[in-house]
Design a protein around this motif. Structure first.
Motif, PDB file in Angstrom:
ATOM      1  N   ALA A  43      28.764  84.300  42.992  1.00  0.00           N
ATOM      2  CA  ALA A  43      28.668  85.242  44.112  1.00  0.00           C
ATOM      3  C   ALA A  43      29.935  86.082  44.234  1.00  0.00           C
ATOM      4  CB  ALA A  43      28.403  84.489  45.408  1.00  0.00           C
ATOM      5  N   LEU A  44      31.095  85.446  44.100  1.00  0.00           N
ATOM      6  CA  LEU A  44      32.357  86.186  44.214  1.00  0.00           C
ATOM      7  C   LEU A  44      32.520  87.172  43.068  1.00  0.00           C
ATOM      8  CD1 LEU A  44      34.855  83.417  45.387  1.00  0.00           C
ATOM      9  CD2 LEU A  44      33.922  85.306  46.732  1.00  0.00           C
ATOM     10  N   ALA A  45      32.104  86.796  41.857  1.00  0.00           N
ATOM     11  CA  ALA A  45      32.185  87.714  40.717  1.00  0.00           C
ATOM     12  C   ALA A  45      31.329  88.951  40.965  1.00  0.00           C
ATOM     13  CB  ALA A  45      31.756  87.005  39.436  1.00  0.00           C
ATOM     14  N   LEU A  48      33.132  90.941  44.010  1.00  0.00           N
ATOM     15  CA  LEU A  48      34.469  91.481  43.787  1.00  0.00           C
ATOM     16  C   LEU A  48      34.563  92.378  42.555  1.00  0.00           C
ATOM     17  CD1 LEU A  48      36.548  88.259  44.547  1.00  0.00           C
ATOM     18  CD2 LEU A  48      36.200  90.234  46.055  1.00  0.00           C
ATOM     19  N   LEU A  49      33.700  92.170  41.568  1.00  0.00           N
ATOM     20  CA  LEU A  49      33.805  92.912  40.309  1.00  0.00           C
ATOM     21  C   LEU A  49      32.608  93.827  40.060  1.00  0.00           C
ATOM     22  CD1 LEU A  49      35.104  89.995  38.043  1.00  0.00           C
ATOM     23  CD2 LEU A  49      36.462  91.783  39.149  1.00  0.00           C
ATOM     24  N   LEU A  75      34.005 100.317  51.711  1.00  0.00           N
ATOM     25  CA  LEU A  75      32.909  99.450  52.134  1.00  0.00           C
ATOM     26  C   LEU A  75      32.585  98.417  51.061  1.00  0.00           C
ATOM     27  CD1 LEU A  75      30.531  98.864  54.146  1.00  0.00           C
ATOM     28  CD2 LEU A  75      29.183 100.425  52.730  1.00  0.00           C
ATOM     29  N   ALA A  76      32.518  98.864  49.802  1.00  0.00           N
ATOM     30  CA  ALA A  76      32.208  97.949  48.700  1.00  0.00           C
ATOM     31  C   ALA A  76      33.253  96.850  48.577  1.00  0.00           C
ATOM     32  CB  ALA A  76      32.106  98.729  47.390  1.00  0.00           C
ATOM     33  N   ALA A  77      34.493  97.156  48.937  1.00  0.00           N
ATOM     34  CA  ALA A  77      35.580  96.180  48.830  1.00  0.00           C
ATOM     35  C   ALA A  77      35.660  95.254  50.035  1.00  0.00           C
ATOM     36  CB  ALA A  77      36.917  96.915  48.666  1.00  0.00           C
ATOM     37  N   SER A  78      34.906  95.556  51.088  1.00  0.00           N
ATOM     38  CA  SER A  78      34.950  94.734  52.298  1.00  0.00           C
ATOM     39  C   SER A  78      34.121  93.468  52.108  1.00  0.00           C
ATOM     40  CB  SER A  78      34.406  95.527  53.496  1.00  0.00           C
ATOM     41  OG  SER A  78      35.193  96.673  53.729  1.00  0.00           O
ATOM     42  N   PRO A  79      34.591  92.348  52.656  1.00  0.00           N
ATOM     43  CA  PRO A  79      33.841  91.089  52.508  1.00  0.00           C
ATOM     44  C   PRO A  79      32.598  91.074  53.380  1.00  0.00           C
ATOM     45  CG  PRO A  79      35.716  90.785  53.961  1.00  0.00           C
ATOM     46  CD  PRO A  79      35.834  92.183  53.410  1.00  0.00           C
ATOM     47  N   GLY A  80      31.792  90.035  53.232  1.00  0.00           N
ATOM     48  CA  GLY A  80      30.668  89.840  54.127  1.00  0.00           C
ATOM     49  C   GLY A  80      31.172  89.423  55.502  1.00  0.00           C
ATOM     50  N   GLY A  81      30.261  89.334  56.447  1.00  0.00           N
ATOM     51  CA  GLY A  81      30.666  88.985  57.804  1.00  0.00           C
ATOM     52  C   GLY A  81      29.664  88.056  58.457  1.00  0.00           C
ATOM     53  N   SER A 231      23.632  84.066  48.809  1.00  0.00           N
ATOM     54  CA  SER A 231      24.441  84.999  48.023  1.00  0.00           C
ATOM     55  C   SER A 231      23.964  86.430  48.216  1.00  0.00           C
ATOM     56  CB  SER A 231      24.368  84.610  46.544  1.00  0.00           C
ATOM     57  OG  SER A 231      25.023  85.570  45.737  1.00  0.00           O
ATOM     58  N   SER A 232      22.650  86.629  48.224  1.00  0.00           N
ATOM     59  CA  SER A 232      22.083  87.967  48.410  1.00  0.00           C
ATOM     60  C   SER A 232      22.515  88.573  49.735  1.00  0.00           C
ATOM     61  CB  SER A 232      20.555  87.879  48.337  1.00  0.00           C
ATOM     62  OG  SER A 232      19.972  89.132  48.602  1.00  0.00           O
ATOM     63  N   MET A 233      22.428  87.789  50.800  1.00  0.00           N
ATOM     64  CA  MET A 233      22.801  88.300  52.120  1.00  0.00           C
ATOM     65  C   MET A 233      24.306  88.520  52.225  1.00  0.00           C
ATOM     66  SD  MET A 233      20.015  88.859  53.519  1.00  0.00           S
ATOM     67  CE  MET A 233      18.281  88.422  53.318  1.00  0.00           C
ATOM     68  N   GLU A 234      25.083  87.621  51.616  1.00  0.00           N
ATOM     69  CA  GLU A 234      26.542  87.763  51.663  1.00  0.00           C
ATOM     70  C   GLU A 234      26.999  89.032  50.958  1.00  0.00           C
ATOM     71  OE1 GLU A 234      30.259  86.580  52.962  1.00  0.00           O
ATOM     72  OE2 GLU A 234      28.335  85.618  53.362  1.00  0.00           O
ATOM     73  N   ILE A 235      26.380  89.338  49.818  1.00  0.00           N
ATOM     74  CA  ILE A 235      26.782  90.489  49.013  1.00  0.00           C
ATOM     75  C   ILE A 235      26.204  91.787  49.571  1.00  0.00           C
ATOM     76  CG2 ILE A 235      26.507  91.559  46.729  1.00  0.00           C
ATOM     77  CD1 ILE A 235      26.675  88.693  45.576  1.00  0.00           C
ATOM     78  N   GLY A 236      25.005  91.701  50.148  1.00  0.00           N
ATOM     79  CA  GLY A 236      24.340  92.914  50.626  1.00  0.00           C
ATOM     80  C   GLY A 236      24.706  93.326  52.035  1.00  0.00           C
ATOM     81  N   VAL A 237      25.218  92.385  52.843  1.00  0.00           N
ATOM     82  CA  VAL A 237      25.525  92.662  54.253  1.00  0.00           C
ATOM     83  C   VAL A 237      27.039  92.616  54.427  1.00  0.00           C
ATOM     84  CG1 VAL A 237      25.150  91.954  56.644  1.00  0.00           C
ATOM     85  CG2 VAL A 237      23.324  91.663  54.950  1.00  0.00           C
ATOM     86  N   HIS A 238      27.674  93.773  54.331  1.00  0.00           N
ATOM     87  CA  HIS A 238      29.136  93.854  54.384  1.00  0.00           C
ATOM     88  C   HIS A 238      29.655  93.864  55.817  1.00  0.00           C
ATOM     89  CE1 HIS A 238      30.015  94.644  50.095  1.00  0.00           C
ATOM     90  NE2 HIS A 238      28.814  95.193  50.085  1.00  0.00           N
TER      91      HIS A 238
END
Length: 295
Positions: A43-45, A48-49, A75-81, A231-238
């Motif tokens: 998920a982090l890869a 973050l990449l 926005l792309a560099a911001s983490p999930g929330g 993982s999907s929600m973490e990556i898609g919902v910034h």
């Protein structure tokens, strides 16, 4: 934008949202990262990449104006929330994984957020004075991490209070984010139609790609269904609130905050539709119990 909103509203909003995250966190959540490195690492890869590279490709393909492009990459560099945690809970994801990912990615982003954003600023350099000093970013993340720590302390000392406050804080976080998005759009009302035309499609495509990537890449590597949904929600919902705060307070550009405001609207719609689709698929794949034999 009104100075009261930027100097009081944004930090307060960010603090409330991150305090809410802290109410869900314990030291055990960080230990869980070590016990489940595969799902976390994949998920982090992706976050973050892979996704910043996808975002950069989109802003180039659509030839966005410089500040909107920088805002997209911020926005792309911001983490999930905490909103990602809520979506994961609603659609049967592994919320514990979301909490762990949000925590570790928030810390990693102290380095990756300014790195990616400064690369974007350098790429679109037109002689402007926009910059993103590391020292100021550390101050921003102090605003993020201190409320998280307070929330964790409250949960440790007063678990019943933390449990009772969980839902109200989540609701307040959603309302605050909606208010910030509305404030950004009102502030830019003379240009909002143009901004939606410029960045709306890019934001929607980036959100859709993020949600799909966050699900299918982990599944391809053997991650279980619930963790892939998380993982999907973490990556898609910034964390749109953080992106708006950095754009307005550090970059001093309301225009650069527009992509985060637009994305915050788009992601609610797309994440809901995607979550409902996943729930239907899960129900379809559930085995049907055999009928009980009668007398």
């Amino acid at each position: 934008m009104d100075s009261a909103l930027t100097t009081i509203g944004l930090p307060l909003a960010l603090g409330i949202i991150m305090f809410g995250l802290g109410l869900d966190l314990t030291i055990a959540d960080f230990k869980r990262i070590g016990r489940n490195p595969k799902a976390v690492a994949i998920a982090l890869a992706c976050q973050l990449l892979l996704l910043p590279a996808v975002c950069f490709g989109l802003v180039l393909a659509f030839d966005l104006p410089a500040l909107l492009a920088i805002g997209m990459l911020l926005l792309a560099a911001s983490p999930g929330g905490t909103t990602a945690n809520l979506f994961s809970h609603l659609f049967r994801g592994d919320v514990a994984l979301n909490i762990s990912l949000t925590a570790i990615n928030s810390i990693i982003s102290i380095v990756t957020l300014p790195l990616i954003t400064n690369l974007a600023i350098d790429h679109y350099d037109k002689g402007d004075s926009i910059s993103m000093p590391i020292g100021e970013v550390v101050q921003v993340f102090a605003i993020v991490l201190i409320p998280v720590g307070i929330g964790m302390l409250v949960r440790d000392r007063k678990p019943s209070f933390a449990a009772a406050m969980d839902k109200p804080v989540r609701v307040a976080s959603a309302i605050i984010l909606a208010a910030l998005v509305l404030a950004i759009l009102v502030d830019q009302r003379d240009n909002v139609v143009d901004y939606l035309g410029d960045v709306g499609l890019v934001a929607a495509l980036f959100c859709a790609i993020s949600l799909l990537t966050g699900y299918f890449v982990p599944r391809a590597f053997g991650v279980i269904e619930r963790q892939a949904i998380a993982s999907s929600m973490e990556i898609g919902v910034h964390n749109g609130t953080l992106a708006i705060f950095v754009a307005v307070e550090i970059l001093e550009s309301t225009e650069a905050s527009v992509p985060a405001a637009v994305y915050s609207i788009v992601m609610f719609v797309l994440a809901t539709l995607w979550g409902l689709t996943l729930v239907r698929l899960l129900r379809r794949d559930e085995p049907v119990s055999a009928p009980t034999a009668r007398g």
